[in-house]
Design an enzyme around this catalytic site. Structure first.
Site, PDB file in Angstrom:
ATOM      1  N   SER A  84      14.078  65.252  86.739  1.00 48.93           N
ATOM      2  CA  SER A  84      15.351  65.101  86.053  1.00 48.93           C
ATOM      3  C   SER A  84      15.564  66.272  85.089  1.00 48.93           C
ATOM      4  CB  SER A  84      15.406  63.742  85.359  1.00 48.93           C
ATOM      5  OG  SER A  84      16.712  63.430  84.928  1.00 48.93           O
ATOM      6  N   HIS A 125      17.001  56.943  90.777  1.00 49.07           N
ATOM      7  CA  HIS A 125      16.519  57.998  89.898  1.00 49.07           C
ATOM      8  C   HIS A 125      15.274  57.538  89.148  1.00 49.07           C
ATOM      9  CE1 HIS A 125      16.983  61.711  87.670  1.00 49.07           C
ATOM     10  NE2 HIS A 125      16.870  61.055  86.521  1.00 49.07           N
ATOM     11  N   GLU A 141      20.057  57.981  93.709  1.00 47.54           N
ATOM     12  CA  GLU A 141      19.799  58.381  92.322  1.00 47.54           C
ATOM     13  C   GLU A 141      20.641  57.597  91.311  1.00 47.54           C
ATOM     14  OE1 GLU A 141      17.646  60.735  91.243  1.00 47.54           O
ATOM     15  OE2 GLU A 141      17.333  62.181  92.861  1.00 47.54           O
TER      16      GLU A 141
END
Length: 515
Positions: free
Chosen positions: A196, A421, A324
């Site tokens: 990320s 995610h 995600e």
């Protein structure tokens, strides 16, 4: 040992001499572990909002038993900030080392982890980043580190260098080059890896002249495409400073308590949507921080830099998760609440070409309802397509990349998160009951499938750190081979072909200021 705990003194623990002084670590389940070693001086007082300075030397042997204090930051979301007591103090810039043996002759591969957290959260002492399993699985040396986030690390102030969080990471990598051999690591075999915002930082490092020569390989897990232009960053910084009752200058803000500034950042985050007319695509993210393409620290976007050959000599492993954005939908309580009007507005904002992009998505997914389209386009804009386009840029610049997609769904209790995610983090570290893992794995207990997939992650990532080859073919423009990470591993052409075509040729340029 959890964050904030201080074990009883261990006078028999391993001792390593660094360039700043000797440190004593602990023996833990077959590893030597050193925590909280300064790689830079505390960035406070006259050093507040400045580039990191060398650490202050110390006499004697320093106990490296506990993680250093985290940098000032917001309160956290989705388990990103550990719910355990955190150490206090201003020594924010520290590293931690897990090594099978601190033998200067061992020359093991080194893996340096950069945490995520939307450029406003995170610290290396989070239990989800406990590196013991990964270090043992691959017989590698693992380094984790703190870097400044939020207003301390990424807001663009007058009188301060841009991208201070990135400069912290460069300083930590310089520390690794100077010191890691004494811990049993090979400074010529350094791999940076992160997820990320951490992956976004690594993408930036690939483009930064100041980071050249500090690592040989890189792993980016879910690269965000939200790099800021100078005009946008300055405008956001002015609003942030006003929220704190200050001017947007380093001199004025340095007088503010860091907690006051984190509160200002958090307050702005919840009302960023009202700035859509000025900040465009950045506004709905509720994240007022990102690397700034300032022309100095970061001369260009990673996509531009890699296409020009900036990282052709760096081995690159990268990928994303299939679903995600589902994590953020669940966190925001949006599941079941997306109307067709909301989906249409979101498609026009994020899909390439506005209304033409909306039409392309509706054509590509004719059976998808509003919620699916809302989630899909934001997954693609925020993480999936930035990751794929980074691989394509690396190839265009004469380099090589290995690509993966995680499609295995999280076994969360509600069964709605899918391959969301952050799922890759507990799978990689084997920390199923900590931080985000506790949310994604019911009761924090891995299923047999999860354990097998975790073992695959660890074998592939550490093999890449050792050889530059994770075990599947490199990406190619014609065949597009991708490692699919699921209950059964397989290599197949990139599975999101409809989406790839929609985004083909799209330029992830710095996000602009609209007025």
């Amino acid at each position: 040992m959890t964050t904030g705990e201080s074990p009883a003194p261990d006078t028999d623990g391993p001792v390593v001499r660094t360039a700043s002084g000797a440190v004593r670590g602990l023996r833990e389940q077959g590893l030597s572990v050193f925590r909280g070693i300064p790689f830079a001086a505390p960035p406070v007082g006259p050093d507040r909002f400045q580039a990191p300075r060398p650490p202050r030397p110390w006499d004697g042997t320093r106990e490296a038993y506990a993680f250093g204090p985290p940098p000032p930051q917001e309160t956290g979301f989705a388990g990103r900030t550990a719910q355990v007591p955190l150490p206090q103090g201003d020594e924010w810039l520290t590293v931690n080392v897990w090594t099978p043996e601190p033998d200067p002759c061992a020359a093991r591969p080194v893996m340096v982890w950069l945490y995520g957290g939307a450029f406003k959260l995170g610290h290396s002492g989070q239990p989800g980043y406990d590196a013991q399993h990964l270090a043992r699985a691959g017989d590698v040396v693992i380094v984790t580190l703190n870097y400044r986030v939020g207003m301390e690390g990424f807001a663009l102030w007058a009188g301060a260098p841009a991208n201070r969080g990135l400069l912290d990471q460069v300083a930590a990598l310089e520390w690794v080059q100077e010191n890691i051999a004494a811990f049993g690591g090979d400074p010529a075999q350094v791999t940076v890896f992160g997820e990320s915002a951490g992956a976004g930082c690594i993408a930036a490092l690939l483009a930064m002249p100041r980071a050249r020569g500090l690592f040989r390989r890189a792993v980016t897990q879910s690269v965000p495409g939200t790099f800021f232009s100078v005009d946008l960053a300055r405008d956001i910084a002015a609003v942030l400073a006003a929220e704190a009752g200050r001017r947007p200058t380093a001199a004025d803000l340095a007088e503010a308590d860091p907690r006051q500034l984190t509160q200002a950042g958090q307050a702005l985050g919840v009302k960023m949507l009202s700035y859509t007319d000025r900040w465009g695509q950045a506004a709905p993210t509720s994240v007022p921080f990102s690397p700034v393409v300032d022309g100095d620290v970061l001369p260009s976007t990673p996509w531009q830099a890699l296409a020009a050959g900036a990282a052709r000599d760096i081995d690159l492993l990268l990928g994303h998760n299939r679903d995600e954005f589902r994590l953020f939908m669940v966190m925001a309580g949006l599941s079941g609440k997306i109307t067709d009007e909301t989906a249409a507005q979101t498609l026009r904002l994020y899909a390439p070409g506005g209304e033409a992009g909306e039409a392309a998505y509706r054509s590509a997914f004719p059976d998808a309802g509003p919620e699916r389209l809302f989630e899909r386009v934001q997954t693609d804009w925020l993480f999936a397509m930035p990751s794929l386009r980074l691989a394509e840029a690396q190839l265009a610049g004469g380099g090589r990349a290995h690509v993966y997609e995680l499609t295995w769904p999280a076994p969360d209790s509600a069964g709605v998160l899918g391959a969301c995610h952050g799922l890759d983090v507990p799978l990689l570290f084997g920390t199923f009951g900590a931080d985000l893992g506790a949310l994604l794995f019911s009761r924090g207990e891995p299923t047999p499938e999860a354990e097998r997939l975790s073992a695959f992650f660890q074998r592939a990532w550490t093999a890449f750190a050792r050889t530059g080859d994770p075990g599947w073919p490199a990406y190619a423009a014609d065949t597009r081979p991708v490692q699919i990470l699921d209950a059964e591993q397989r290599v197949a052409p990139y599975p999101e072909e409809r989406i790839r075509r929609i985004w083909e040729g799209y330029d992830f340029a710095p996000l602009p200021l609209l007025v």
